[in-house]
Design an enzyme around this catalytic site. Structure first.
Site, short mmCIF file in Angstrom:
data_model
loop_
_atom_site.label_atom_id
_atom_site.label_comp_id
_atom_site.label_asym_id
_atom_site.label_seq_id
_atom_site.Cartn_x
_atom_site.Cartn_y
_atom_site.Cartn_z
N TYR A 100 14.06 -5.13 -40.45
CA TYR A 100 14.61 -5.61 -41.63
C TYR A 100 13.69 -7.03 -41.79
O TYR A 100 13.17 -7.20 -43.11
CB TYR A 100 15.71 -5.93 -41.76
CG TYR A 100 16.40 -6.09 -43.15
CD1 TYR A 100 16.63 -4.86 -43.86
CD2 TYR A 100 16.39 -7.13 -43.69
CE1 TYR A 100 17.00 -5.21 -45.38
CE2 TYR A 100 17.06 -7.45 -44.85
CZ TYR A 100 17.32 -6.39 -45.89
OH TYR A 100 17.98 -6.82 -46.94
N LYS B 161 10.92 -3.33 -48.52
CA LYS B 161 9.42 -3.51 -47.84
C LYS B 161 8.38 -3.52 -48.90
O LYS B 161 7.37 -3.94 -48.48
CB LYS B 161 9.39 -2.29 -46.79
CG LYS B 161 10.18 -2.25 -45.57
CD LYS B 161 9.83 -3.60 -44.58
CE LYS B 161 10.77 -3.89 -43.58
NZ LYS B 161 11.19 -5.39 -43.83
N PRO C 18 13.37 1.66 -52.01
CA PRO C 18 13.48 0.27 -52.07
C PRO C 18 14.80 -0.25 -50.76
O PRO C 18 14.76 -1.44 -50.50
CB PRO C 18 13.92 -0.13 -53.17
CG PRO C 18 14.36 1.01 -53.79
CD PRO C 18 13.73 1.98 -53.34
N TYR D 209 24.95 -3.86 -48.08
CA TYR D 209 24.46 -2.38 -48.43
C TYR D 209 25.73 -1.51 -48.11
O TYR D 209 26.29 -1.23 -46.88
CB TYR D 209 23.63 -2.15 -47.13
CG TYR D 209 22.34 -2.74 -47.39
CD1 TYR D 209 21.65 -4.00 -47.16
CD2 TYR D 209 21.18 -1.95 -48.15
CE1 TYR D 209 20.64 -4.73 -47.54
CE2 TYR D 209 19.98 -2.37 -48.13
CZ TYR D 209 19.57 -3.87 -47.93
OH TYR D 209 18.29 -4.38 -48.09
N HIS E 172 18.49 -15.94 -45.57
CA HIS E 172 19.46 -15.36 -45.11
C HIS E 172 19.31 -14.96 -43.66
O HIS E 172 18.35 -14.37 -43.25
CB HIS E 172 19.82 -13.87 -45.87
CG HIS E 172 20.46 -14.28 -47.34
ND1 HIS E 172 20.96 -13.39 -48.09
CD2 HIS E 172 20.48 -15.40 -48.00
CE1 HIS E 172 21.33 -13.85 -49.14
NE2 HIS E 172 21.16 -15.08 -49.03
#
Ligand code: APR
Ligand code: PHB
Length: 404
Positions: A380, A292, A288, A196, A72
């Site tokens: 990220y 990570k 979460p 998100y 992604h």
């Protein structure tokens, strides 16, 4: 029985360590409380950083991951009736994430270890670690395993960390007043990338495992029971929190698995006592939201395998002595990023109207400023080694945590 490294726990940390040691010609025995079937089915996180993928591929266990994992190049932040893409290909060129379930990583590692004749004992009872200062050994199910070093890779609820004498560890901890309800469903993902979503009613996450399987999470109160969440309620809440932009429809399907994950940040320092080294969730956990957990476990083990390679190569303890300090920079960067993502996207009951305005302003900034978006993107996809090496090494001066 004797081995060089006794490894407690067959999660990603313990299994990868055993494999990396094998590649260096170092023997180990892995002791796991659960059955092989159980750990291969246990649904956990699913986002691999670039560095994690590189480590697995270099170690020769990345073939299926490269074939079936989904690369992604971005994620979406959804709030206020609009979606905003954080575009990795533009912000952090050449770095991406791969969506591949943690239990698939576990399956690949178990297969590689068994194929190489590795020793993994499943369903062992009463594991205990002894004589940690010198000549350590592990007992389990009436047997004794002598080793040079013990690796505590037994997760947050394991036996390793609590075996360290009182007063040695400093513990830093943050509990969140909510949990995540996770759902695995047989339905094709409703979008190509992760979403998100921040809502007044709480956070929701759209993720996936394959072109046929989706993964979702809902922010729920910390004391939530699954019994209060029949299927219709799960889908209607996911719809309410995700169908907030024009043209987006949530596909629904059979729910295969569901469960509740508490949200907590936790670090125990140092990640070592005598001949016992802690790695992964045994030493630290993150909420979460930043994806990570597994990546930190892999990063710890990369450092530990190299340090053990030096130790068994020429007897030098310099890398082992620096193990904890070498890991904690990355650990604290991940703690901060996970807290930051959590704070950015969740609804806190005690937030007043002012705090909500701040949160929305923060989201507007992250989604409109290239500098701010790059901060999110580079954390990220995972920071490279040198960027986290020195962070957090002044732990002692920055505060002492609770002595444990
Ligand atoms: N004896 C033997 N094995 C144990 C014991 C014990 N007393 N206690 C726990 N274990 C095993 C667990 O059954 C589990 O299989 O140790 C393993 C720990 O694995 P994980 O919890 O997966 O931890 P780790 O390998 O550090 O991986 C971290 O896991 O929780 C996720 O999100 C987290 O992705 C992160 C990853
Ligand atoms: C998951 O797919 O399980 C997942 C994805 C992103 C997260 C956490 C979990 O931040």
């Amino acid at each position: 029985m004797r081995t060089q490294v006794g490894i407690i726990g067959a999660g990603p940390a313990g299994l990868l360590l055993s494999h990396l040691l094998h590649l260096r010609g170092i023997s180990s025995v892995v002791l796991e409380r659960r059955s092989r079937d159980y750990i291969e089915r246990r649904v956990r996180a699913g986002v691999l950083e670039q560095g994690t993928v590189d480590t697995l591929v270099r170690a020769g266990v990345g073939a299926r991951l490269l074939r079936e994992g989904m690369s992604h190049q971005g994620i979406e932040l959804r709030y206020g009736g609009a979606g905003h893409r954080i575009a990795f290909e533009k912000l952090v060129p050449g770095r991406a994430i791969t969506v591949y379930g943690q239990q698939e990583v576990v399956k690949d590692l178990i297969a590689a270890r068994l194929e190489a004749g590795g020793d993994i004992r499943f369903e062992v009872d009463d594991v205990a670690v002894h004589s940690l200062e010198a000549e350590p050994y592990v007992t389990f199910g009436g047997e004794r395993l002598d080793c040079d070093v013990i690796a505590g890779c037994d997760g947050f609820h394991g036996v390793s960390r609590p075996s360290i004498p009182e007063g040695v560890l400093s513990v830093f901890e943050r509990d969140y007043p909510f949990a995540w309800l996770g759902v695995l469903a047989r339905v094709r993902p409703s979008a190509e990338e992760l979403i998100y979503a921040r809502n007044e009613a709480g956070f929701a996450l759209h993720s996936m495992r394959s072109p046929e399987i989706s993964r979702f999470y809902l922010q729920v109160p910390a004391d939530t029971q699954m019994a209060d969440w029949p299927e219709e309620r799960i889908w209607s809440e996911l719809r309410a929190r995700l169908e907030t932009v024009p043209g987006f429809t949530l596909e629904t399907g059979e729910i295969l698995e569901s469960g509740i994950t508490p949200m907590r940040g936790f670090v125990a320092e140092p990640m070592q006592y005598g001949r016992l080294y802690l790695a992964g969730d045994a030493a630290h956990i993150v909420p979460p939201t930043g994806a990570k957990g597994m990546n930190l476990a892999v990063a710890d083990v990369r450092v530990l395998a190299e340090a053990l390679g030096r130790f068994f190569g020429d007897g030098s303890t310099d890398l082992l002595d620096g193990y904890s300090a070498a890991c904690l920079g990355r650990v604290w960067r991940a703690q901060h990023f996970s807290w930051w993502m959590t704070t950015l996207l969740h609804t806190f009951d005690d937030d007043d109207a002012y705090a909500r305005k701040l949160q929305l302003s923060h989201l507007d900034y992250v989604t409109s400023s290239e500098a701010a978006a790059t901060t999110l993107a580079e954390n990220y996809v995972g920071l490279p080694e040198q960027a986290v090496a020195m962070v957090g090494q002044e732990g002692g001066q920055a505060g002492h945590g609770d002595q444990r």
